[in-house]
Design an enzyme around this catalytic site. Structure first.
Site, short mmCIF file in Angstrom:
data_model
loop_
_atom_site.label_atom_id
_atom_site.label_comp_id
_atom_site.label_asym_id
_atom_site.label_seq_id
_atom_site.Cartn_x
_atom_site.Cartn_y
_atom_site.Cartn_z
N ALA A 1 49.64 -2.56 -28.70
CA ALA A 1 50.85 -3.26 -29.15
C ALA A 1 51.94 -3.10 -28.10
O ALA A 1 51.94 -2.12 -27.34
CB ALA A 1 51.31 -2.67 -30.48
N GLY B 1 46.27 -0.87 -30.07
CA GLY B 1 45.99 -2.22 -30.58
C GLY B 1 44.95 -2.94 -29.75
O GLY B 1 44.25 -3.83 -30.26
N GLU C 1 41.81 -1.80 -31.13
CA GLU C 1 41.73 -2.35 -32.49
C GLU C 1 41.34 -3.83 -32.45
O GLU C 1 40.59 -4.31 -33.30
CB GLU C 1 43.07 -2.16 -33.21
CG GLU C 1 43.33 -0.69 -33.53
CD GLU C 1 44.72 -0.45 -34.09
OE1 GLU C 1 45.69 -0.78 -33.38
OE2 GLU C 1 44.82 0.04 -35.22
N GLU D 1 47.94 6.16 -30.36
CA GLU D 1 49.18 5.97 -31.12
C GLU D 1 49.83 7.28 -31.55
O GLU D 1 51.06 7.40 -31.60
CB GLU D 1 48.90 5.13 -32.38
CG GLU D 1 48.69 3.65 -32.11
CD GLU D 1 47.25 3.27 -31.79
OE1 GLU D 1 46.46 4.16 -31.43
OE2 GLU D 1 46.92 2.08 -31.90
N1 3HC Z 1 53.76 -1.69 -24.54
C1 3HC Z 1 54.78 -2.01 -23.73
N2 3HC Z 1 54.86 -1.62 -22.44
C2 3HC Z 1 53.84 -0.89 -21.97
C3 3HC Z 1 52.75 -0.52 -22.76
C4 3HC Z 1 52.72 -0.96 -24.09
N3 3HC Z 1 51.71 -0.69 -24.91
N4 3HC Z 1 51.91 0.21 -22.01
C5 3HC Z 1 52.47 0.29 -20.79
N5 3HC Z 1 53.64 -0.37 -20.77
C6 3HC Z 1 54.53 -0.58 -19.62
C7 3HC Z 1 55.08 0.72 -19.09
O1 3HC Z 1 56.25 1.10 -19.76
C8 3HC Z 1 55.32 0.37 -17.64
O2 3HC Z 1 56.50 -0.35 -17.58
P1 3HC Z 1 57.47 -0.20 -16.30
O3 3HC Z 1 56.68 -0.65 -15.13
O4 3HC Z 1 58.62 -1.06 -16.64
O5 3HC Z 1 57.81 1.25 -16.23
C9 3HC Z 1 54.18 -0.59 -17.31
O6 3HC Z 1 53.73 -1.09 -18.57
C10 3HC Z 1 53.01 0.05 -16.62
O7 3HC Z 1 52.63 1.19 -17.37
P2 3HC Z 1 52.15 2.52 -16.65
O8 3HC Z 1 53.09 2.87 -15.55
O9 3HC Z 1 51.91 3.53 -17.70
O10 3HC Z 1 50.79 2.00 -16.00
P3 3HC Z 1 49.43 2.75 -15.78
O11 3HC Z 1 48.56 1.77 -15.10
O12 3HC Z 1 49.67 4.08 -15.16
O13 3HC Z 1 48.84 3.04 -17.24
C11 3HC Z 1 48.22 2.54 -19.51
C12 3HC Z 1 48.43 2.00 -18.07
C13 3HC Z 1 47.07 3.55 -19.50
C14 3HC Z 1 47.91 1.39 -20.41
C15 3HC Z 1 49.51 3.26 -19.95
O14 3HC Z 1 50.60 2.41 -19.70
C16 3HC Z 1 49.53 3.62 -21.40
O15 3HC Z 1 49.00 4.64 -21.77
N6 3HC Z 1 50.19 2.78 -22.22
C17 3HC Z 1 50.38 3.06 -23.62
C18 3HC Z 1 49.10 2.86 -24.39
C19 3HC Z 1 49.39 3.07 -25.85
O16 3HC Z 1 49.95 4.06 -26.26
N7 3HC Z 1 48.97 2.10 -26.66
C20 3HC Z 1 49.22 2.12 -28.06
C21 3HC Z 1 50.43 1.29 -28.34
S1 3HC Z 1 50.90 1.39 -30.02
C22 3HC Z 1 49.82 0.37 -30.80
O17 3HC Z 1 48.94 -0.21 -30.21
C23 3HC Z 1 50.07 0.22 -32.25
C24 3HC Z 1 48.97 -0.48 -32.95
O18 3HC Z 1 48.08 0.45 -33.47
C25 3HC Z 1 49.49 -1.30 -34.05
#
Ligand code: 3HC
Ligand code: NAI
Length: 712
Positions: A68, A109, A112, A132
């Site tokens: 997400a 997500g 998912e 998450e």
């Molecule tokens: N949403 C919005 N922005 C995100 C994002 C996300 N899920 N994941 C990464 N970004 C953004 C970062 O903030 C960063 O932005 P910036 O360049 O402005 O600082 C950019 O994307 C690049 O991210 P990283 O520097 O972290 O890039 P990497 O290549 O090192 O890592 C990644 C990629 C492994 C995907 C890492 O970004 C990550 O772990 N992201 C979060 C993953 C996560 O927690 N997902 C769950 C989200 S909640 C969800 O899905 C709810 C659902 O269950 C309903």
């Protein structure tokens, strides 16, 4: 047929009878509203197109999908139609088989989305996870219900509650993907072939609604035992328990009811202060890599070989970080016996990892082979990065840097692991101050995630960028600090520690102070932390700058100094604020009488101290000093301070760091409380409890710390 340009967030094409929906929303294919709308639009198109027999969901980027869009969580967009859970239910009920084509990370997500498809093919290098929980929430788009159905309860619980991703082989063995492809260049073709095979064999469409969770082989008391096993690690965190309740629900409820439970607990998590705190830290960590005045396009220098000077406590741990990721290290010591001791300690640490099944014996040997000892500086001539970790003494450091200056190749980065000394002074002792930087690792250096990067006045931009990238490569969290006493972390720690020592003189016992801070969520309270770091370390630091401490308060840390003169240095001598036997500690009956004596000498009133006062006087001091560090420009943003405290000082992630905490409780409240102690604590209060000017200004303007970063 190709329906989209490259700039669209979703590309669509039909190859023969297979529709391909490609996610194309860099950097991570975050499932924000535009991407959800795009997926839905093309899913409808494919469903309605009679020539389409199967649908492939793929990614145009390196990642499959990062989940997400977290930036939507603070507004209304996350729930805008189509909301992710509803969209995934639609995909799940598709009449045509959908094949998720997982070419890279599939997180949250993103996984998912794949779980709601009928079949999943993954590239061998793909990683899949539900992180998450690290954001203070739970998988809210069916993950807690579909993963237990597809992978079994044990794998699902482990993945959901730890947040850690698994590799493709593990996913295949657990049953939540169907096959793996080994070559990235032909992956999409392989997925299309796989879709054709499924069609040829009349493979059915699938829905998790038709599956129940298999609990037949689940160990008795599984959930009780699991809760116990994570109790220490997740202490104080709200989301892990909510994740478990969802999975328990999955074991008992049909899919629609389970999803309803998930939605309910998801929104409880999402509206909690912990979710705000943990999401703040997610963005804080990323913001910390953006350095004012340094272009993000600056090219880093190559770092493919590293040297460490000094194989003591820090040098050995620092060397391990590099060997762990395959970077060769030369370890330099003065004498052969010190070198051997250092190398032996490294081997012993790796042995422990082997015993704990964290690495294999061959991995241990590979890593040891990457660490070469030397006694001569000439061996460092070809190194790209040198990190000095010798005794904390300016003269010795200058001698070391002079030798490095003489032997290192032009462009080599010369770093010091100093925890207190002036990096500008060290840099000035070389002919290349632009190449000099502070790399302040935390102890144990092979474990602690924080790396404080100290930017000297003359440090070149590409040296800063190189060390940030290098930190990420060795899996550290980098935060850049300006030069100043104690940099960011230890500078702020000082008044926090001072208050703990003072509170003892006023009547609080070490155990009371420890309990209050531990209950707040800190890994350990201050007296325990001082015992661990060494009472001698703090003493020597104070002696090096007597005016700064005793000039303002003759009773400054007096209880610590007393213990120092009694040679009670903490854990290392078996006695400090506590009495230690191995790792066990017990209260020391002599401490409070000693504290009372000192209080009498200095005319300090001894009284009963409330838990509230302990918490305010310690934590608000972190905040107040943090505001000063911010105003002086030593820290670039308040969130950098939070990142430092949560990754290097055991501050609870669910509170989000001292500065985020201050924003949450209100800066006005912090200022008023400081002023109250300023009045009630007499001369002591007047000396130490003036609110930082920045704090007062923010209160006057009705602003928060966060507003300072969002404004820039
Ligand atoms: N949403 C919005 N922005 C995100 C994002 C996300 N899920 N994941 C990464 N970004 C953004 C970062 O903030 C960063 O932005 P910036 O360049 O402005 O600082 C950019 O994307 C690049 O991210 P990283 O520097 O972290 O890039 P990497 O290549 O090192 O890592 C990644 C990629 C492994 C995907 C890492 O970004 C990550 O772990 N992201 C979060 C993953 C996560 O927690 N997902 C769950 C989200 S909640 C969800 O899905 C709810 C659902 O269950 C309903
Ligand atoms: P240590 O005393 O364990 O190790 C220092 C090592 O350097 C010794 O093995 C010594 O033989 C070697 N050494 C001394 N002079 C040398 C020289 N001229 N050439 C080569 N080797 C030399 O010290 P520790 O704790 O590892 O500290 C090292 C540095 O790291 C200090 O600057 C310290 O302030 C800093 N630091 C220490 C932390 C800690 O918790 N111990 C945390 C963060 C930084």
């Amino acid at each position: 047929m190709n329906h989209a340009t490259d700039s669209a967030v979703v590309n669509y094409e039909v190859r023969d009878n297979i529709a391909i929906i490609s996610l194309n929303s860099p950097p991570v294919n975050g499932l924000g509203l535009p991407l959800r709308q795009g997926i839905q639009q093309y899913f409808y198109a494919a469903s309605e197109d009679p020539t389409v027999k199967a649908i492939v969901i793929a990614s145009s980027g390196k990642l499959f999908c990062g989940g997400a869009d977290i930036t939507e969580f603070s507004g209304k967009l996350a729930n805008a139609t189509p909301a992710l859970p509803a969209l995934l239910r639609e995909l799940e009920e598709s009449q045509k088989p959908i094949i998720a084509t997982i070419n890279g990370m599939a997180l949250g997500g993103g996984l998912e989305l794949a779980l709601a498809c009928d079949y999943r093919i993954a590239l061998f290098s793909a990683k899949m996870g539900l992180p998450e929980v690290n954001l203070g929430i739970l998988p809210g788009a069916g993950g807690t219900q579909r993963l237990p159905r597809l992978a079994g309860v044990e794998t699902a619980t482990q993945m959901i509650v730890s947040g850690a991703p698994v590799d493709a082989n593990t996913a295949l063995a657990s049953g939540f993907i169907d096959c793996i492809h080994d070559e990235s260049s032909s992956f999409l073709d392989a997925a299309i072939s796989y879709a054709r095979e499924l069609l040829a064999s009349n493979a059915p469409v699938k829905s998790c609604a038709e599956l129940s969770v298999d609990t037949s082989s689940l160990p008795e008391h599984f959930f009780t035992d699991f809760r116990q096993s994570i109790a220490r690690r997740t202490r104080g965190f709200y989301a892990p328990e909510q994740c478990i309740q969802c999975i328990e629900g999955a074991c008992k409820l049909p899919l629609d009811k389970g999803l309803a439970l998930e939605t309910q607990l998801f929104s409880k998590c999402m509206t909690s202060p912990q979710a705000r705190a943990q999401q703040h830290l997610f963005f804080a960590e990323r913001a910390a890599t953006k350095i004012p005045g340094v272009s993000s396009k600056t090219l880093p220098r190559t770092i493919s070989s590293v040297a460490i000077i000094g194989a003591g406590t820090m040098g050995g741990g620092i060397a391990m970080n590099f060997a762990n990721v395959g970077i060769p290290v030369i370890l330099l010591e003065l004498k052969q016996d010190a070198l051997e001791r250092g190398l032996n300690t490294i081997r012993t640490n790796y042995d422990i990892s082997v015993k704990r099944n964290k690495i294999t014996q061959p991995q241990l040997e590979q890593r040891m082979a990457l660490i070469q000892g030397t006694l001569t500086y000439n061996s460092l001539a070809g190194c790209d990065l040198v990190i000095e970790a010798v005794f904390e003494n300016m003269d010795i450091k200058k001698q070391v840097f002079a030798q490095l200056d003489a032997v290192c190749k032009p462009g080599a980065i010369l770093a010091s692991n100093t925890s207190t000394l002036d990096v500008n002074e060290i840099a000035a002792s070389t002919s290349r101050p632009q190449d000099v930087i502070g790399l302040h690792f935390f102890s144990p250096a092979n474990v602690m995630r924080l790396l404080e990067i100290v930017r000297g006045d003359k440090t070149a931009d590409d040296v800063i960028i190189s060390t940030i990238k290098m930190a990420q490569r060795i899996r550290k969290v980098p935060v850049v600090s300006g030069v100043g006493w104690g940099f960011i972390g230890n500078r702020i720690l000082e008044p926090y520690g001072r208050e703990a020592a003072r509170l003892m003189l006023e009547g609080a016992s070490p155990a009371q102070i420890d309990r209050v801070l531990y209950d707040f969520g800190l890994a350990m309270g201050l007296p325990s932390m001082i015992d661990l770091a060494g009472i001698d370390v703090g003493y020597l630091t104070r002696q090096a700058d007597r005016d700064m401490f005793y000039g303002r308060d003759p009773a400054y840390a007096a209880i610590c100094d007393k213990l120092y003169t009694l040679e009670r240095y903490g854990q290392k001598t078996g006695r400090g604020f506590y009495i230690y036997e191995g790792r066990d500690k017990q209260e020391d009956p002599e401490i409070m009488p000693l504290a009372n004596e000192i209080a009498q000498e200095h005319n300090i009133e001894v009284r009963e101290i409330s838990d509230k006062e302990i918490l305010e006087r310690t934590i608000y001091m972190l905040i107040n000093e943090g505001a000063k560090v911010l105003e002086e420009g030593i820290a670039y943003r308040s969130s950098d301070i939070d990142t430092i405290y949560c990754n290097g000082y055991g501050f609870p992630g669910h509170v989000g760091g001292p500065m985020h905490y201050a924003d949450e409780i209100g800066l006005e409240h912090v200022v008023n409380t400081l002023k109250q102690y300023q009045e009630t604590l007499g001369d002591y209060g007047k000396e130490w409890f003036s609110p930082a000017p920045l704090l007062e200004r923010l209160v006057a303007e009705g602003k928060s710390f966060k507003s300072l970063s969002t404004a820039s």
